[in-house]
Design a protein around this motif. Structure first.
Motif, short mmCIF file in Angstrom:
data_model
loop_
_atom_site.label_atom_id
_atom_site.label_comp_id
_atom_site.label_asym_id
_atom_site.label_seq_id
_atom_site.Cartn_x
_atom_site.Cartn_y
_atom_site.Cartn_z
N MET A 73 0.98 -1.35 -0.06
CA MET A 73 0.38 -0.34 -0.03
C MET A 73 0.44 0.97 0.34
SD MET A 73 -2.99 -0.91 0.12
CE MET A 73 -4.06 0.24 0.45
N GLY A 74 0.64 1.94 -0.68
CA GLY A 74 1.00 3.12 -0.51
C GLY A 74 0.14 4.72 -0.92
N TRP A 75 1.01 6.25 -0.29
CA TRP A 75 0.41 7.28 -0.39
C TRP A 75 0.93 8.07 -1.94
CZ3 TRP A 75 -3.88 8.47 1.92
CH2 TRP A 75 -4.42 7.75 3.13
N PHE A 76 0.34 8.62 -2.35
CA PHE A 76 0.75 10.00 -3.48
C PHE A 76 -0.07 11.07 -2.88
CE2 PHE A 76 3.32 7.70 -7.00
CZ PHE A 76 2.91 6.21 -6.07
N ARG A 77 0.58 12.32 -3.07
CA ARG A 77 -0.21 13.21 -3.14
C ARG A 77 0.03 14.31 -4.03
NH1 ARG A 77 3.97 16.41 1.18
NH2 ARG A 77 6.13 16.48 0.14
N TYR B 159 -4.11 13.77 -1.13
CA TYR B 159 -3.75 12.61 -0.66
C TYR B 159 -4.26 11.43 -1.00
CZ TYR B 159 0.33 14.89 1.91
OH TYR B 159 0.96 15.83 2.16
N TYR B 160 -3.36 10.38 -1.96
CA TYR B 160 -4.04 9.46 -2.37
C TYR B 160 -3.27 7.77 -2.06
CZ TYR B 160 -6.14 12.89 -6.27
OH TYR B 160 -6.49 14.00 -6.67
N CYS B 161 -4.83 7.06 -1.59
CA CYS B 161 -3.74 6.00 -1.36
C CYS B 161 -3.87 4.83 -2.99
CB CYS B 161 -3.96 5.19 -0.15
SG CYS B 161 -5.66 4.48 -0.40
N VAL B 162 -2.86 4.22 -3.14
CA VAL B 162 -2.79 3.26 -4.46
C VAL B 162 -2.28 1.89 -3.62
CG1 VAL B 162 -2.03 5.20 -5.26
CG2 VAL B 162 -0.31 3.53 -3.97
#
Length: 122
Positions: A33-37, A93-96
């Protein structure tokens, strides 16, 4: 793939926020799982990633020492604890989810899901 980020808001510089992301068990299981922005008028950028069992984490240089990613596999949730926030952290912020290459920011994810707005005032 349904990913729902939440927990954003308005905070003063130096403050903290904790973002959460939920996903279906089918999506969450056995995936990193990851976070982007994405800040206004800027490209989306990698923030942090965590492996399926949580044993490996990785961070963008800009957030190292301030942000911490974690996950609760029993609840199918991933978190991003953000401390010492700066105005430049302002973004959606988005999670992927996906392979390590995806959640470490080396490849683009197949789905972005719904993001959450974080605004840091100076």
């Amino acid at each position: 793939v349904q990913l729902q980020a939440s927990g954003g808001g308005l905070v003063q510089a130096g403050g903290s926020l904790r973002l959460s992301c939920t996903a279906s068990r089918r999506v969450f299981s056995n995936n990193g799982m990851g976070w982007f922005r994405q800040a206004p008028e800027k490209e989306r950028e990698f923030v942090a990633g965590i492996s399926w069992r949580g044993g490996s984490t990785t961070y963008a240089d800009s957030v190292k020492g301030r942000f911490s990613v974690s996950r609760d596999n029993a609840k199918d949730m991933v978190f991003l604890q953000m401390n010492s926030l700066k105005p430049e952290d302002t973004a959606v912020y988005y999670c992927v989810t996906g392979s390590w290459c995806v959640v470490a920011g080396l490849e683009g994810p197949d789905n972005w899901g719904k993001g959450t707005q974080v605004t840091v005032s100076s």
